[in-house]
Design a protein around this motif. Structure first.
Motif, PDB file in Angstrom:
ATOM      1  N   LYS A 156       9.676   6.175  72.273  1.00 35.93           N
ATOM      2  CA  LYS A 156      11.177   6.346  72.595  1.00 35.93           C
ATOM      3  C   LYS A 156      11.875   7.414  72.133  1.00 35.93           C
ATOM      4  O   LYS A 156      11.767   8.831  71.952  1.00 35.93           O
ATOM      5  CB  LYS A 156      12.187   5.469  71.505  1.00 35.93           C
ATOM      6  CG  LYS A 156      13.278   5.474  71.602  1.00 35.93           C
ATOM      7  CD  LYS A 156      14.342   3.973  70.370  1.00 35.93           C
ATOM      8  CE  LYS A 156      15.781   4.352  70.854  1.00 35.93           C
ATOM      9  NZ  LYS A 156      15.968   5.418  70.261  1.00 35.93           N
ATOM     10  N   GLU A 160      12.871  10.939  74.403  1.00 34.71           N
ATOM     11  CA  GLU A 160      14.368  11.481  74.388  1.00 34.71           C
ATOM     12  C   GLU A 160      14.280  13.349  73.879  1.00 34.71           C
ATOM     13  O   GLU A 160      15.048  13.913  74.098  1.00 34.71           O
ATOM     14  CB  GLU A 160      15.086  10.685  72.472  1.00 34.71           C
ATOM     15  CG  GLU A 160      15.091   9.794  73.149  1.00 34.71           C
ATOM     16  CD  GLU A 160      15.377   8.745  71.745  1.00 34.71           C
ATOM     17  OE1 GLU A 160      15.519   9.665  70.776  1.00 34.71           O
ATOM     18  OE2 GLU A 160      16.289   7.648  72.098  1.00 34.71           O
ATOM     19  N   ARG A 161      13.070  13.769  73.354  1.00 35.76           N
ATOM     20  CA  ARG A 161      12.978  14.860  73.035  1.00 35.76           C
ATOM     21  C   ARG A 161      12.139  15.647  74.431  1.00 35.76           C
ATOM     22  O   ARG A 161      11.876  17.148  74.309  1.00 35.76           O
ATOM     23  CB  ARG A 161      12.474  15.566  71.639  1.00 35.76           C
ATOM     24  CG  ARG A 161      13.000  14.794  70.444  1.00 35.76           C
ATOM     25  CD  ARG A 161      14.539  15.797  70.209  1.00 35.76           C
ATOM     26  NE  ARG A 161      14.934  15.859  69.157  1.00 35.76           N
ATOM     27  CZ  ARG A 161      14.411  16.148  67.946  1.00 35.76           C
ATOM     28  NH1 ARG A 161      13.306  16.678  67.962  1.00 35.76           N
ATOM     29  NH2 ARG A 161      15.396  14.918  66.881  1.00 35.76           N
TER      30      ARG A 161
END
Length: 357
Positions: A156, A160-161
């Protein structure tokens, strides 16, 4: 929360840890075979014997070390019950994060998978084979996809990055994502436990956050980063240093200004003064040395709390790391001075250094 049973068992496990006299003897050796023979008489004996048919030389030592530490950490986790189990798992999960960061760093720098593997820690949440599979991927994107496939929760923060990393190619983007996810999640769990042992673990984690933020801030100054984006990677949850203070440090116009501000911190009193021209790498090494000393310092008066479990975990990690360094040095036949430079030196674990740093 009662730690009486856990700590009674831990005292027996702690007695099997190597001590300064053991490491002094190993450092005097000149042949890897002598080290293997010596370790066969210790708690590493069963793993060395079991793997001696398939492996030899340094590969035998590396395999035995990994299996031994995984065995004792699994035993430690199984001995802890209720809230104690929760706290022990939080402490051990940190090494899962270390491994993920090491693998990402390896792909980022183009390090051969075998070399990256030699820096991994044994863990209890995932077997060694899991990390070996990660090292078979063809890049960071593939690593993140694999984490999703196996249901690893660190997918996760990395996903996201990922776009930010692809755009900037800055490893700090992914490393801070992992750290933030681990520290943030751990704080939430510790709040639900809520007793003095949970507070003690939170303080340990907060100290590490402080040190990570200090190193990050100096790197920002060293690299003359001016973008507001630099504030994004400051970690929450520091024990003694606020995010505002770290922001101020990162805004220092030069290293001299940085260290003038740093001098007012509690950490400066503990680790000593720094020359204004010191590199971020050297600064990090000094702070890590301090952190290891703190985490490995044993207080015999604390027999009914999380302290002994934490000390045992960190001393075992130092022990394994230093045995790796010595074994690798003997295998490659490098000078003793080089071996000593790469070791972690902790009072009560290793002997006094024979050569200056």
């Amino acid at each position: 929360m009662s730690f009486e049973y856990l700590n009674t068992r831990l005292h027996f496990m702690k007695a099997k840890l190597l001590g300064p006299s053991d490491f002094a003897r190993y450092l005097d050796m000149h042949d890897l075979g002598d080290l293997i023979a010596a370790l066969a008489e210790t708690d590493y004996g069963p793993e060395l014997e079991r793997n001696s048919v398939e492996y030899s030389g340094y590969a035998l030592v590396e395999t035995a070390l990994m299996q031994n530490v995984q065995r004792v950490f699994s035993k430690l986790s199984s001995m802890a019950f209720d809230e104690a189990h929760t706290l022990v798992r939080i402490l051990l999960e940190r090494f899962e994060v270390f491994n993920l960061k090491t693998i990402l760093r390896g792909f980022h720098t183009g390090t051969p998978p075998g070399e990256t593997a030699s820096s991994l820690f044994p863990t209890i949440l995932y077997p060694v084979s899991f990390y070996q599979e990660l090292l078979k991927r063809d890049g960071i994107g593939a690593v993140i996809d694999f984490l999703l496939t196996v249901g690893n929760r660190y997918y996760k923060p990395l996903s996201e990055r990922q776009a930010d990393y692809d755009a900037t190619h800055k490893l700090a983007v992914l490393e801070s994502a992992l750290d933030s996810y681990y520290f943030g999640g751990s704080r939430k769990v510790l709040q639900t436990v809520g007793d003095e042992n949970a507070v003690a673990v939170r303080q340990m984690l907060g100290t590490e956050v402080d040190l990570l933020n200090l190193v990050y801030a100096l790197r920002v100054v060293e690299e003359n980063v001016e973008s507001e984006e630099k504030y994004r990677y400051i970690l929450d949850g520091g024990e003694r240093l606020s995010k505002e203070f770290i922001r101020d440090l990162s805004n220092s116009p030069d290293k001299a200004s940085f260290f003038r501000k740093f001098e007012d911190t509690d950490y400066a009193k503990r680790v000593g003064a720094f020359d204004e021209n010191v590199t971020a790498g050297t600064f990090q090494e000094r702070l890590e040395e301090y952190f290891y000393q703190v985490m490995c310092r044993y207080d015999p008066g604390r027999t009914f709390d999380i302290h002994l479990a934490s000390v045992y975990i960190w001393r075992k990690i130092v022990e394994m790391t230093d045995l790796r360094v010595i074994a690798s040095g003997l295998w490659r036949r490098v000078p003793r001075e080089e071996i000593e430079r790469k070791m972690i030196w902790v009072e009560g674990v290793t002997p006094e250094r024979a050569v200056p740093a």
